[in-house]
Design an enzyme around this catalytic site. Structure first.
Site, mmCIF file in Angstrom:
data_model
loop_
_atom_site.group_PDB
_atom_site.id
_atom_site.type_symbol
_atom_site.label_atom_id
_atom_site.label_comp_id
_atom_site.label_asym_id
_atom_site.label_seq_id
_atom_site.Cartn_x
_atom_site.Cartn_y
_atom_site.Cartn_z
ATOM 1 N N GLU A 209 0.825 -1.211 0.000
ATOM 2 C CA GLU A 209 0.000 0.000 0.000
ATOM 3 C C GLU A 209 0.858 1.260 0.000
ATOM 4 O OE1 GLU A 209 -3.258 2.661 0.302
ATOM 5 O OE2 GLU A 209 -2.940 0.666 -0.546
ATOM 6 N N HIS B 243 2.636 2.000 -3.317
ATOM 7 C CA HIS B 243 1.650 2.572 -4.248
ATOM 8 C C HIS B 243 1.423 4.047 -3.945
ATOM 9 C CE1 HIS B 243 -2.768 3.085 -5.473
ATOM 10 N NE2 HIS B 243 -2.058 3.111 -6.574
ATOM 11 N N HIS C 180 -11.885 5.082 -8.190
ATOM 12 C CA HIS C 180 -10.431 5.258 -8.128
ATOM 13 C C HIS C 180 -9.767 4.602 -9.344
ATOM 14 C CE1 HIS C 180 -6.898 6.541 -6.107
ATOM 15 N NE2 HIS C 180 -6.471 5.343 -5.743
ATOM 16 N N HIS D 208 -20.234 -8.909 -16.448
ATOM 17 C CA HIS D 208 -18.908 -8.549 -16.952
ATOM 18 C C HIS D 208 -18.525 -9.428 -18.139
ATOM 19 C CE1 HIS D 208 -14.945 -6.928 -17.049
ATOM 20 N NE2 HIS D 208 -14.348 -8.018 -16.619
ATOM 21 N N HIS E 56 -4.314 -8.093 -16.845
ATOM 22 C CA HIS E 56 -5.658 -7.824 -17.367
ATOM 23 C C HIS E 56 -6.048 -6.373 -17.092
ATOM 24 C CE1 HIS E 56 -9.511 -9.045 -18.900
ATOM 25 N NE2 HIS E 56 -10.148 -8.744 -17.778
#
Length: 334
Positions: free
Chosen positions: A73, A76, A135, A243, A304
């Site tokens: 975290e 990032h 986000h 999806h 992906h």
């Protein structure tokens, strides 16, 4: 101008890095690796000294420190913070330079500030799916707008092809369909529905009877914690099915558009953009299938996410090229 070109180029690659790290953080369940923001357990870095760890545990007894998740975290956040400073530099560089485009750098600065707010809300609202999806879309939007800014600073790469004029509505449709599919993917990930179906081509037997659309697309506001999801199994399966259906629609729409574009494009630039987008579309669909077959391997799932961002960026660049060709042509006919 050279300085602005370099800033835009570096920002694009840094944004790609932030997108990769964001996906890795989410897929390793490290979104709450640090339960506070912008620090980590009250520190600017992950606490590692014994008395710091003890203080962290006392401050957040409900969230024991897991150093590997906390570092995921924080790394990032460090990269995202660096990107914010770089975009601020792009804005001020354009602001104080004559004959420089200022509107797009201003939008980029506003967007990256909003992204920082979404990053904060992701933590403070304990992974609220709507915020997590927002986000993700914000990060992809930053990449696309930076690419458009880069193109504005490199007029030699801009094309004018009157033959593509009629493809503008289809180009807009392709972008909108892909954005919708990415949003569905973000909703799937944010609600931990990626493995809700593990059969192909659609789902396990009886899946139609288990569909629960109302719960699948409810915002589920008011929960204290959204980590690992709050939806029922039926709702997650519904999200996953939508999806998958969206993937089929996206492939069909984008394939039709890219085939038409390839046939009509005459410039090397547009041909290359078309070929690159088509290649990414094939790779992206293949990665989606492998996510199901291999039960969401980490590297595959991160790829992906990353390929989706780059495919959207290319489609936006193609749309901008077609739009500018139309605008230039209209000026010439006046």
């Amino acid at each position: 101008m050279k300085k602005q070109q370099w800033l835009a180029t570096i920002a694009i690659f840094l944004t790609m890095g932030v997108i990769l790290l964001g996906a890795y953080t989410r897929l390793t369940d490290a979104g709450l690796g640090c339960p506070d923001w912008p620090g980590c357990y009250g520190f600017l870095k992950v606490p590692h000294q014994e008395h710091h760890i003890e203080a962290a545990q006392q401050a957040f007894p409900e969230r024991p420190l897991e150093p590997h998740k906390a570092w995921n975290e924080m790394i990032h956040r460090y990269f995202a913070g660096s990107l914010g400073l770089l975009i601020a530099a792009i804005f001020f560089s354009a602001l104080f330079r004559r004959q420089s485009p200022k509107m797009l750098p201003g939008i980029l600065l506003a967007l990256v500030v909003f992204q920082a707010a979404l990053g904060m809300w992701t933590v403070t609202l304990n992974l609220l799916p709507l915020v997590v999806m927002g986000h993700l879309l914000g990060g992809f939007s930053l990449l696309c707008l930076l690419a458009v800014h880069w193109l504005t600073l490199h007029p030699q790469h801009q094309v004018q092809e009157p033959e593509l004029r009629s493809l503008k509505p289809l180009a807009a449709l392709a972008v909108m369909v892909l954005v919708g599919q990415i949003a569905l993917g973000g909703w799937t990930a944010a609600n931990y529905a990626a493995l809700a179906c593990i059969d192909l081509p659609v789902c396990e037997a009886g899946w139609i009877d288990r569909l629960n659309v109302s719960e699948a697309f409810d915002l589920h506001l008011g929960h204290d914690d959204y980590e690992y999801g709050v939806m029922s199994a039926e709702a997650r399966q519904t999200v996953h099915v939508f999806h998958r259906l969206g993937a089929v629609i996206t492939v069909l729409v984008l394939s039709v558009f890219l085939v038409k574009l390839w046939r009509r494009a005459t410039s090397t630039t547009m041909k290359r953009l078309t070929a690159a987008a088509a290649s990414l579309l094939v790779v992206q669909f293949s990665l989606g299938v492998l996510n199901v077959v291999l039960h969401l391997p980490l590297a595959n799932a991160v790829a992906h996410n990353f390929i989706a961002a780059n495919l959207l960026m290319l489609l936006v660049l193609i749309y901008v090229q077609i739009h500018r060709s139309n605008a230039l042509l209209s000026k010439e006919t006046l």
